[in-house]
Scaffold this active site. Structure first.
Site, PDB file in Angstrom:
ATOM      1  N   ASP A  97      -0.756 -30.716  -7.524  1.00  0.00           N
ATOM      2  CA  ASP A  97      -1.579 -31.415  -6.288  1.00  0.00           C
ATOM      3  C   ASP A  97      -0.635 -31.672  -5.234  1.00  0.00           C
ATOM      4  OD1 ASP A  97      -4.443 -32.481  -5.577  1.00  0.00           O
ATOM      5  OD2 ASP A  97      -2.816 -34.231  -5.234  1.00  0.00           O
TER       6      ASP A  97
ATOM      7  N   ASN B 208      -4.608 -33.549   6.724  1.00  0.00           N
ATOM      8  CA  ASN B 208      -5.611 -32.972   7.286  1.00  0.00           C
ATOM      9  C   ASN B 208      -6.163 -33.876   8.511  1.00  0.00           C
ATOM     10  OD1 ASN B 208      -6.242 -30.266   6.559  1.00  0.00           O
ATOM     11  ND2 ASN B 208      -7.488 -31.003   5.036  1.00  0.00           N
TER      12      ASN B 208
ATOM     13  N   HIS C  91      -7.268 -29.668  10.540  1.00  0.00           N
ATOM     14  CA  HIS C  91      -7.595 -28.391   9.454  1.00  0.00           C
ATOM     15  C   HIS C  91      -6.890 -27.244   9.517  1.00  0.00           C
ATOM     16  CE1 HIS C  91     -10.555 -30.935   7.325  1.00  0.00           C
ATOM     17  NE2 HIS C  91     -11.028 -31.280   8.331  1.00  0.00           N
TER      18      HIS C  91
ATOM     19  N   ASP D 280      -4.808 -25.642   6.613  1.00  0.00           N
ATOM     20  CA  ASP D 280      -4.805 -24.378   5.988  1.00  0.00           C
ATOM     21  C   ASP D 280      -3.423 -23.719   5.901  1.00  0.00           C
ATOM     22  OD1 ASP D 280      -7.525 -24.712   5.657  1.00  0.00           O
ATOM     23  OD2 ASP D 280      -7.948 -23.397   7.620  1.00  0.00           O
TER      24      ASP D 280
ATOM     25  N   GLU E 179      -6.756 -28.586  -2.729  1.00  0.00           N
ATOM     26  CA  GLU E 179      -5.250 -28.702  -2.659  1.00  0.00           C
ATOM     27  C   GLU E 179      -4.843 -28.678  -4.099  1.00  0.00           C
ATOM     28  OE1 GLU E 179      -6.596 -33.093  -2.579  1.00  0.00           O
ATOM     29  OE2 GLU E 179      -7.344 -31.264  -2.022  1.00  0.00           O
TER      30      GLU E 179
END
Length: 311
Positions: A179, A187, A192, A196, A223
């Protein structure tokens, strides 16, 4: 002879199964320049080779001592790990009913002896081309569009197949759940698009930490990532997890909103067990998930692990 369509990474694999060495030599000579040729002289040997080598196509003699070609086909089609390998029966039997039976068992084609080299080469080429095209389409369907690693569907298929294989061999199966720490904050802080990009970098780095072709790194969701390690005990899995943790930290991706570091870090939960008839593979996922929870509870950016007894 023309150029054969080949796999972008390696040559395709052809398995020839016949209990007459002379027949194997003839077919081997026909195809050795075009693909990697494996040979088996019995049904049992053929099944073992299929599980270890996963050939792209099988040329299978019907009449053999012991286990005949029909039984070999039945067993391969009953195993999820080998059921998609195309089979061409080669036989001296000329009855239409024999051909019908072969096709009903799942064969893709039927070639009569004595073989005509031109016909055999043409049919093998056709089915190897179809297999390659299907593999490419399937790999696209099983890939995560953002990160380029395997997707959740591929993970679900892969861990089930590995579970069955490790159950047969009574070998340990390990799972690492990963994780990205405080990714929602990342984010919110960087946007975002940056998020990514971060996930792509993490996925690539995780993939670099596994070396064997049958190890699997997949995007588990959001994630979270997962790494399936067949034939790997707890110490080996923990070693890989620790290398993953170090590798992600070494990327140096700025994360000023994190509570554990100024760069992106990961938490990892590792679980290992040897499959038994009393357990389902979900037990391994639950155990790794519990260890991931423990890693987060203990402060994140760390590895927690557990080896589960199947008794």
């Amino acid at each position: 002879m023309g150029t054969w369509l080949t796999h972008p990474h390696n040559r395709q694999k052809l398995l020839i199964v016949d209990d007459q060495p002379t027949n194997i030599r003839v077919l081997h000579e026909l195809f050795r320049e075009d693909c990697d040729v494996f040979m088996a002289t019995s049904g049992e040997q053929a099944i073992t080779l299929c599980r270890t080598q996963l050939p792209d196509l099988i040329l299978l003699d019907v009449v053999m001592e012991g286990m005949d070609g029909h039984e070999v086909c039945r067993r391969l089609k009953a195993d999820p790990a080998t059921q998609d390998i195309p089979i061409i029966f080669i036989t001296a039997q000329q009855q239409e009913s024999d051909e019908v039976l072969g096709l009903e068992l799942g064969a893709v084609d039927f070639i009569s002896k004595p073989i005509n080299p031109i016909i055999v080469r043409a049919r093998v080429r056709t089915h190897l081309t179809l297999k390659l095209q299907n593999d490419l389409l399937r790999s696209m369907a099983l890939m995560d569009g953002l990160t380029g690693v395997a997707n959740r569907r591929k993970f679900d298929e892969g861990i089930l197949a590995d579970w069955r294989q490790c159950f047969r061999e009574q070998k340990p199966l390990s799972l690492i759940l990963v994780d990205v720490d405080f990714f929602k904050r990342y984010n919110d802080q960087y946007g975002h698009q940056a998020g990514d990009s971060c996930l792509k970098s993490v996925a690539q780095a995780l993939s670099e930490m596994v070396r064997r072709p049958y190890d699997l790194v997949a995007r588990y969701g959001g994630e979270e990532f997962a790494c399936v390690l067949p034939n790997t005990g707890i110490s080996g899995a923990v070693e890989i997890a620790e290398k993953m943790q170090e590798r992600i930290r070494a990327l140096g991706i700025e994360h000023s909103a994190s509570d554990v570091d100024r760069v992106v870090t990961i938490s990892l939960g590792v679980a290992t067990l040897t499959p038994s008839g009393d357990l389902e593979f979900q037990a391994l996922i639950e155990a790794a998930d519990k260890q991931l929870y423990e890693a987060k509870k203990a402060g994140r950016a760390r590895v927690c692990s557990s080896a589960i007894s199947s008794s």
